[in-house]
Design an enzyme around this catalytic site. Structure first.
Site, PDB file in Angstrom:
ATOM      1  CG  HIS A 217     -37.429  -2.740 -16.492  1.00  0.00           C
ATOM      2  ND1 HIS A 217     -36.784  -1.533 -16.387  1.00  0.00           N
ATOM      3  CD2 HIS A 217     -38.537  -2.635 -15.704  1.00  0.00           C
ATOM      4  CE1 HIS A 217     -37.454  -0.727 -15.581  1.00  0.00           C
ATOM      5  NE2 HIS A 217     -38.529  -1.374 -15.139  1.00  0.00           N
ATOM      6  CB  CYS A 233     -41.065  -2.874 -13.283  1.00  0.00           C
ATOM      7  SG  CYS A 233     -42.464  -2.811 -14.424  1.00  0.00           S
TER       8      CYS A 233
END
Length: 440
Positions: A217, A233
């Site tokens: 992301h 992440c």
């Protein structure tokens, strides 16, 4: 006859005496002058690289000079570098106030990790994500190299293989319980659901992975890209996630490795790239040297060369220093200082001097105090401008001190929200200043 013989004897003795006089040595020859070849032309910022068969190294290390009050983060983002990369390559340089005119190293050369050269390959130690694009109609291949933020020590990014399972634009974010707890402890609580948009902490685009709860992301705080800032992440700059979103396909392979020490050939130069190990994978200097030796000997064997070709003292110094970019290690290769004197220097275009903005009379402000040192004031202004979203700020000289003011803000509520953010992020409390015309 007697006198003649005696005369010759005297002459010969005198000559013999001359021959025995000490010979004055000539002064030593001056050492050969080291001629540093002119620097090659700088390719400038580069995100996409042509990939030849068997290629092991991307790009060229470069240098540039700081312009005005720009930060290392400004320079790094312009050259597609993350926070850790630009800081590690320039030890001792202040990230926020590097100094106008200072030369900084741009660690844009990268040795590709040992992994399949297809799909997405992340090397968490190097803070890089490589996207190996499919060959074009002519069989030519390219690779895109992105800087990334990775998981914090308590939430490490998983290693291994998975796939992109879905792509989402402007997604809502269902905040994991662990993230909500962390934000609540900081006094910055998050709702259970954050609606999609540019202010969303996971950014505007998401690539879901086969690992539950882990995604690729972006962020609304790009200054943190390149740091250990996520809950596992992979985080990209906002401008990079849109490109990756467009070019990566659902089903693309994803490989995540942790390789802090890499060796590879670039032409006839053998390069060694040493990064700082992740805290949870810390190793002693001797252990790191052993890892480096294995990588180097593998590279040597590929060219039919042996250990004698390598300057092992130089290898040891790089393993200890961990500069984070490739450096030559063959005996005949230049040392680090000479090498950096040869690399391309990027000369940014000359910027026209802009007039100092006038302070609007009507608006809410935050007075963040006065500082004796200009550097301290400049550093605070830079940090405010790199918050997510950025906070407008300026410094003004007043009564022998450097005053820092944030604003203007449209109304009191906005000013109070920003004041709260500054207190949470930087630990500073500002004094609210009402518009001049309110009398408040």
């Amino acid at each position: 006859m007697h006198r003649s013989v005696l005369g010759w004897l005297l002459v010969s003795l005198l000559l013999a005496g001359c021959m025995k006089e000490p010979v004055v040595p000539l002064p030593p020859a001056p050492p050969p002058k080291v001629v540093i070849p002119p620097r090659a032309a700088s390719p400038g910022p580069q995100l996409v690289y042509e990939l030849a068969p068997g290629q092991q190294v991307l790009g060229l290390t470069q240098v540039t000079r700081v312009r005005g009050d720009e930060t290392l983060l400004d320079i790094g983002r312009r050259f597609h570098l993350g926070y850790d990369e630009i800081e590690w390559a320039n030890p001792g340089v202040d990230v926020w106030v590097p100094g106008d005119g200072r030369q900084v190293v741009l660690p844009v050369a990268q040795i590709l990790p040992t992994a399949p050269h297809y799909g997405l390959v992340a090397n968490v130690a190097a803070r890089r994500l490589f996207h190996f694009l499919p060959a074009d109609a002519m069989g030519r291949r390219r690779v895109v190299s992105y800087p990334i933020g990775i998981g914090r020590e308590e939430y490490p990014t998983p290693l291994g293989s998975t796939r992109v399972t879905r792509k989402r634009a402007y997604p809502d974010w269902r905040v994991p319980a662990s993230v909500r707890r962390a934000h609540a402890m900081r006094g910055d609580p998050l709702p259970a659901l954050v609606p999609g948009g540019p202010d969303n902490p996971i950014g505007t685009h998401v690539l879901d992975l086969g690992w539950p709860t882990y995604i690729i992301h972006s962020t609304n705080k790009p200054a943190g890209t390149g740091l250990r800032v996520t809950h596992g992440c992979l985080q990209l700059y906002p401008e990079d996630i849109t490109r990756l979103f467009d070019e990566a396909n659902t089903g693309s392979a994803v490989t995540v490795v942790n390789q802090p020490i890499l060796a590879g050939w670039q032409g006839d130069e053998l390069l060694l790239e040493v990064h700082r190990a992740l805290e949870e994978h810390a190793a002693s200097a001797s252990e790191r040297e052993a890892v480096a030796a294995v990588a180097i000997r593998k590279a040597l064997a590929s060219r039919g060369r042996n250990d004698e070709a390598v300057d092992w003292g130089r290898v040891r110094s790089y393993v200890l220093a961990q500069p984070g970019y490739p450096l030559p290690i063959l005996r005949e290769a230049p040392d680090k200082t000479t090498y950096l004197a040869r690399v391309p220097r990027h000369k940014p275009p000359v910027r026209s001097a802009l007039p100092s903005p006038t302070r609007p009379k009507y608006g809410w402000y935050l007075d963040l105090g006065g500082y004796r040192g200009e550097n301290n004031a400049q550093k605070l202004v830079a940090q405010l401008r790199h918050l997510g979203p950025p906070v407008p700020a300026r410094r003004d000289r007043f009564a022998g001190r450097h005053q820092v003011t944030a604003g203007p803000f449209g109304d009191r509520d906005e000013a109070e929200r920003v004041a709260r953010r500054i207190e949470i992020e930087l630990g500073l409390r500002g004094e609210l200043k009402a518009p001049a015309n309110t009398g408040a």
